[in-house]
Design a protein around this motif. Structure first.
Motif, PDB file in Angstrom:
ATOM      1  N   GLY A  50       0.808  -1.217   0.000  1.00 47.62           N
ATOM      2  CA  GLY A  50       0.000   0.000   0.000  1.00 47.62           C
ATOM      3  C   GLY A  50       0.835   1.259   0.000  1.00 47.62           C
ATOM      4  N   PRO A  51       0.188   2.415  -0.038  1.00 44.98           N
ATOM      5  CA  PRO A  51       0.913   3.692  -0.068  1.00 44.98           C
ATOM      6  C   PRO A  51       1.895   3.810   1.093  1.00 44.98           C
ATOM      7  CG  PRO A  51      -1.411   4.030  -0.504  1.00 44.98           C
ATOM      8  CD  PRO A  51      -1.268   2.604  -0.080  1.00 44.98           C
ATOM      9  N   ALA A  52       3.105   4.260   0.806  1.00 45.93           N
ATOM     10  CA  ALA A  52       4.151   4.316   1.824  1.00 45.93           C
ATOM     11  C   ALA A  52       3.894   5.421   2.843  1.00 45.93           C
ATOM     12  CB  ALA A  52       5.505   4.515   1.160  1.00 45.93           C
ATOM     13  N   VAL A  53       3.588   6.622   2.373  1.00 45.17           N
ATOM     14  CA  VAL A  53       3.309   7.762   3.249  1.00 45.17           C
ATOM     15  C   VAL A  53       2.128   8.522   2.656  1.00 45.17           C
ATOM     16  CG1 VAL A  53       4.156   9.914   4.247  1.00 45.17           C
ATOM     17  CG2 VAL A  53       5.719   8.000   3.963  1.00 45.17           C
ATOM     18  N   VAL A  54       1.116   8.764   3.462  1.00 43.24           N
ATOM     19  CA  VAL A  54      -0.056   9.517   3.024  1.00 43.24           C
ATOM     20  C   VAL A  54      -0.305  10.642   4.004  1.00 43.24           C
ATOM     21  CG1 VAL A  54      -2.533   9.434   2.543  1.00 43.24           C
ATOM     22  CG2 VAL A  54      -1.093   7.473   1.977  1.00 43.24           C
ATOM     23  N   GLN A  55      -0.357  11.867   3.497  1.00 46.38           N
ATOM     24  CA  GLN A  55      -0.672  13.002   4.354  1.00 46.38           C
ATOM     25  C   GLN A  55      -0.867  14.235   3.474  1.00 46.38           C
ATOM     26  OE1 GLN A  55       2.424  14.596   6.855  1.00 46.38           O
ATOM     27  NE2 GLN A  55       4.023  14.335   5.337  1.00 46.38           N
ATOM     28  N   PHE A  56      -1.331  15.330   4.079  1.00 44.00           N
ATOM     29  CA  PHE A  56      -1.255  16.622   3.420  1.00 44.00           C
ATOM     30  C   PHE A  56      -0.005  17.309   3.955  1.00 44.00           C
ATOM     31  CE2 PHE A  56      -1.802  21.212   3.264  1.00 44.00           C
ATOM     32  CZ  PHE A  56      -2.077  21.394   1.918  1.00 44.00           C
ATOM     33  N   SER A  57       0.981  17.504   3.100  1.00 49.34           N
ATOM     34  CA  SER A  57       2.199  18.198   3.484  1.00 49.34           C
ATOM     35  C   SER A  57       2.250  19.537   2.777  1.00 49.34           C
ATOM     36  CB  SER A  57       3.432  17.361   3.147  1.00 49.34           C
ATOM     37  OG  SER A  57       3.412  16.986   1.785  1.00 49.34           O
ATOM     38  N   LEU A  58       2.899  20.503   3.402  1.00 49.57           N
ATOM     39  CA  LEU A  58       2.807  21.877   2.914  1.00 49.57           C
ATOM     40  C   LEU A  58       4.159  22.562   2.908  1.00 49.57           C
ATOM     41  CD1 LEU A  58       2.731  24.094   5.622  1.00 49.57           C
ATOM     42  CD2 LEU A  58       0.875  22.505   6.092  1.00 49.57           C
ATOM     43  N   LEU A  85     -10.582  30.660   8.829  1.00 46.73           N
ATOM     44  CA  LEU A  85     -10.353  30.788  10.265  1.00 46.73           C
ATOM     45  C   LEU A  85     -11.633  30.820  11.088  1.00 46.73           C
ATOM     46  CD1 LEU A  85      -7.353  33.249  10.070  1.00 46.73           C
ATOM     47  CD2 LEU A  85      -7.289  31.027  11.200  1.00 46.73           C
ATOM     48  N   PRO A  86     -12.675  31.565  10.694  1.00 38.22           N
ATOM     49  CA  PRO A  86     -13.875  31.600  11.539  1.00 38.22           C
ATOM     50  C   PRO A  86     -14.554  30.246  11.715  1.00 38.22           C
ATOM     51  CG  PRO A  86     -13.865  33.481  10.050  1.00 38.22           C
ATOM     52  CD  PRO A  86     -12.757  32.572   9.614  1.00 38.22           C
ATOM     53  N   THR A  87     -14.534  29.399  10.685  1.00 40.60           N
ATOM     54  CA  THR A  87     -15.216  28.108  10.783  1.00 40.60           C
ATOM     55  C   THR A  87     -14.271  26.948  11.066  1.00 40.60           C
ATOM     56  OG1 THR A  87     -15.032  27.727   8.386  1.00 40.60           O
ATOM     57  CG2 THR A  87     -17.006  28.870   9.201  1.00 40.60           C
ATOM     58  N   ASP A 362      -5.703  21.730  13.904  1.00 39.47           N
ATOM     59  CA  ASP A 362      -5.148  20.603  13.165  1.00 39.47           C
ATOM     60  C   ASP A 362      -5.693  20.580  11.733  1.00 39.47           C
ATOM     61  OD1 ASP A 362      -5.164  17.706  12.145  1.00 39.47           O
ATOM     62  OD2 ASP A 362      -3.863  17.576  13.904  1.00 39.47           O
ATOM     63  N   LEU A 363      -4.791  20.620  10.755  1.00 42.97           N
ATOM     64  CA  LEU A 363      -5.209  20.677   9.362  1.00 42.97           C
ATOM     65  C   LEU A 363      -5.856  19.372   8.897  1.00 42.97           C
ATOM     66  CD1 LEU A 363      -2.238  22.663   7.834  1.00 42.97           C
ATOM     67  CD2 LEU A 363      -4.642  23.349   7.812  1.00 42.97           C
ATOM     68  N   GLN A 364      -5.389  18.256   9.390  1.00 39.39           N
ATOM     69  CA  GLN A 364      -5.999  16.992   8.994  1.00 39.39           C
ATOM     70  C   GLN A 364      -7.437  16.919   9.478  1.00 39.39           C
ATOM     71  OE1 GLN A 364      -3.756  13.324   9.739  1.00 39.39           O
ATOM     72  NE2 GLN A 364      -5.661  12.306  10.320  1.00 39.39           N
ATOM     73  N   GLN A 365      -7.662  17.326  10.731  1.00 35.59           N
ATOM     74  CA  GLN A 365      -9.016  17.314  11.266  1.00 35.59           C
ATOM     75  C   GLN A 365      -9.915  18.309  10.539  1.00 35.59           C
ATOM     76  OE1 GLN A 365      -8.765  17.900  15.509  1.00 35.59           O
ATOM     77  NE2 GLN A 365      -7.555  16.037  15.849  1.00 35.59           N
ATOM     78  N   ALA A 366      -9.309  19.370  10.008  1.00 37.27           N
ATOM     79  CA  ALA A 366     -10.088  20.372   9.284  1.00 37.27           C
ATOM     80  C   ALA A 366     -10.453  19.924   7.876  1.00 37.27           C
ATOM     81  CB  ALA A 366      -9.317  21.691   9.225  1.00 37.27           C
TER      82      ALA A 366
END
Length: 671
Positions: A50-58, A85-87, A362-366
């Motif tokens: 399966g995919p080695a690394v999965v994330q949103f990287s910036l 930001l507000p939501t 947390d960006l992942q949770q968002a």
């Protein structure tokens, strides 16, 4: 590394798009993956894990109104997302048509247009500058121009809407200042102000001037220019170097920000920053601390100096740390109301500069849209396979097919598992990290490398002396270092430039308590590929041999009395008899590699991986044969291959982790 292993645009073409849904399901810690698919026709046996690394990287961020726009890193397709930001949610996204990362974002004065500049593998005839109309975010960003430089590292929009671009990319070509005029759609070079520069990392613009920061990195040193700051008159397009003498020894101007009547200037090297009067460039204030990404709120100038965010009061001249937690790399800084706002590899962070408190979102949770990422280092052992990503290490637990993600600042460029404990060489300037799954503690630094030795390249284990051995590179000054960490005592041993002042320590290997250091010289003159035998306890050279390769060493491995070396740029295989200290074999590898690669001993055979192929080397004849063709691993920092205690091999095929059992071939090759 300054040259990467594959064309990153091929990443998802090798299987990533079809597996994206599975990959996204594995983003949270402990999520089970689908049962691995196996290729069983013939030898070797290949198991897809399966995919080695999965994330949103910036790699960038910018506040426009109430939304933070964030540029992705090492994802395909590259994308910009909007965090409201507000939501506290991701409310917009656009994908770009080229590049692999977005380091530069800038908005026009109206806040309607967002410009994004990409890093890419080469000058390919596609746009590297994009514009997104934020008034219609559902409409995709449009490519508006291509500079003559490979990369865009910084952008600035003047009050009249013209866009100015800094970048570079090829150390053989000095960077130009570029102007994009949205009224005519023309991209124009303003010329090369410093032919000795290798990169331009900063640009800023006012109604009257464009400020262009240059210097050297990743191919600098060895006579390249120091940091310089050019003020271009926008009417005449003539320039003057206005960098004050107090910081003129810096290696690169890394950040420029237009403040209220001043220009915030970040410089790498001298330990100082500068505020230059925009009306009179001869007037300036020295801030006695290195900083980047300057922003102003009243009399306070905020800036980033990892691992914190700082405030410089222009009245009291006092420097205060307003973010004390080590949140890792930060990719933007803005002012939002009465707060400072930064974005780490994981979170949008609101900082109260008075209370010195922070709130993380947390960006992942968002809902940040992740995907398979280009990978760094690789290690296997004790039932686990670890794969390095940006700001994370993926732990694949083979017995349960579980994947969990370990936050680790920077990038694990290489790694080794010893007694169930993971040790990594951690970029940027993070030294050696350790992770023990028995404790549950996240990876942490156990050994620092000398100043400037920011890029670990190779890691191995010296079982005789009980040492983690690492080799590293100095990105800006040239050369490299040897490092050893002894887990039983926490002792750290280092030596800067153990080979010479130009060769980095690209590869390390060990036998009978002796470390072998493989050199790589990226400059035009000097030895290319020296091998140095090093006593890691006495920290001194024992002997050296130049195998006479036309290119530097990409990788080394030792089996029996032979040291195997793989040269960069398909320059071939060499084998050294360590008893006689003679080169006993040279061979052609051009059929199985193009540049970077890795070597690994497994079941009595030396295996190699390149950007295209897994291959083996016969232990008697040194003949090379193909194990897996068209492996096309999704690597960022050059291909890696590793083996577990059973001799099973692990590497990448496209973005996926694969296990290779070459047992049938092993039986036929054994003598």
């Amino acid at each position: 590394m300054s040259t990467f292993a594959i064309n990153r645009r091929q990443l998802l073409q090798t299987g990533g798009i079809g597996g994206l849904a599975v990959a996204l399901s594995a983003m949270s810690s402990g999520t089970a993956q689908a049962a691995p698919a196996r290729t069983t026709t013939g030898a070797p046996q290949i198991t897809d894990l399966g995919p080695a690394v999965v994330q949103f990287s910036l790699m960038s961020s910018l506040l426009v109104g109430d939304t933070v726009y964030i540029g992705s890193r090492n994802l395909n397709p590259v994308r910009v997302i909007g965090y409201h930001l507000p939501t506290g949610t991701i409310t917009s996204r656009t994908d770009l048509g080229s590049g692999y990362s977005i380091q530069a974002l800038a908005a026009d004065s109206t806040g309607r247009y967002l410009y994004a500049g990409v890093l890419r593998d080469g000058i390919d005839g596609k746009p590297n500058l994009y514009r997104w109309d934020l008034s219609t975010p559902a409409q995709p960003a449009v490519g508006v121009g291509e500079t003559g430089d490979r990369d865009i590292r910084a952008l600035a929009v003047a009050p009249d809407g013209k866009v100015y671009v800094a970048g570079g990319g090829l150390t053989t070509n000095a960077p130009s200042l570029w102007e994009y005029d949205p009224a005519t759609n023309a991209m124009t070079s303003w010329g090369i102000p410093d032919p000795g520069a290798t990169i331009a990392q900063a640009v800023a613009a006012t109604a009257s001037h464009v400020y262009f920061g240059t210097g050297s990195t990743l191919g600098g040193g060895n006579g390249s220019s120091p940091g310089r700051l050019f003020a271009f008159d926008r009417t005449t397009r003539t320039s003057t170097n206005i960098l004050p003498a107090e910081v003129a020894t810096g290696v690169s101007v890394t950040s420029l920000s237009v403040l209220n009547g001043q220009l915030g200037v970040g410089v790498k090297g001298p330990g100082k920053s500068v505020l230059i009067n925009l009306a009179n460039h001869a007037q300036y204030t020295i801030i006695p601390k290195t900083g980047v990404m300057f922003r102003q709120l009243g009399n306070d100038v905020f800036f980033v100096k990892e691992p914190g965010v700082w405030s410089y009061n222009m009245v009291t001249k006092k420097i205060t740390q307003i973010l004390t937690e080590d949140v890792g790399a930060m990719w933007g800084l803005d002012v939002y109301g009465s707060k400072a706002l930064t974005v780490s590899s994981y979170d949008v962070i609101e900082i109260d500069p008075v209370a010195k408190t922070a709130v993380k979102h947390d960006l992942q949770q968002a809902g940040a849209p992740g995907g398979p990422q280009l990978c760094m280092g690789l290690a296997a052992g004790a039932g686990d396979v670890y794969v390095g990503g940006t700001g994370t290490i993926a732990r694949h637990q083979l017995a349960t097919d579980q994947v969990s993600y370990l936050r680790a600042t920077g990038e694990a460029k290489d790694a080794v598992v010893v007694g169930g404990v993971l040790y990594t060489g951690q970029y940027n300037s993070r030294g050696i990290y350790a992770y023990d799954p028995a404790t549950g503690q996240l990876p942490y630094q156990v050994a620092a490398l000398p100043a400037g030795q920011n890029r670990p390249l190779d890691v191995c284990w010296d079982a005789v002396n009980g040492l983690v051995i690492a080799g590293a590179q100095n990105d800006t000054g040239g050369g490299g270092c040897f490092a050893a960490y002894k887990p039983s005592t926490t002792q750290v041993i280092t030596k800067v430039n153990p080979i010479d002042a130009l060769q980095m320590v690209r590869a390390v290997a060990t036998k009978d308590g002796i470390a072998y250091l493989g050199g790589d010289n990226i400059y035009a003159t000097g030895p290319r590929s020296t091998v140095v035998a090093w006593d890691p306890v006495a920290n001194q050279e024992l002997w050296r041999l130049d195998p006479g390769q036309p290119q530097g060493i990409a990788a080394m491995a030792i089996h029996g009395k032979f040291l195997y070396g793989m040269s960069r740029k398909a320059a071939g295989l060499f084998v050294i008899d360590l008893d006689t200290r003679q080169v006993v074999h040279r061979g052609d590898l051009s059929a199985v590699c193009t540049d970077f690669g890795a070597l690994q001993v497994s079941r009595g055979i030396v295996y190699g991986v390149s950007d295209t192929t897994v291959f083996r080397i016969d232990p008697i004849t040194f003949a090379v044969s193909v194990v897996v063709a068209d492996i096309n691993g999704g690597w960022y920092s050059g291909p890696h291959i590793t083996a577990d205690e059973d001799g099973l091999l692990y590497t990448l095929r496209g973005p996926n982790l694969v296990r290779i059992d070459d047992q049938q071939a092993m039986q036929t090759m054994r003598r």
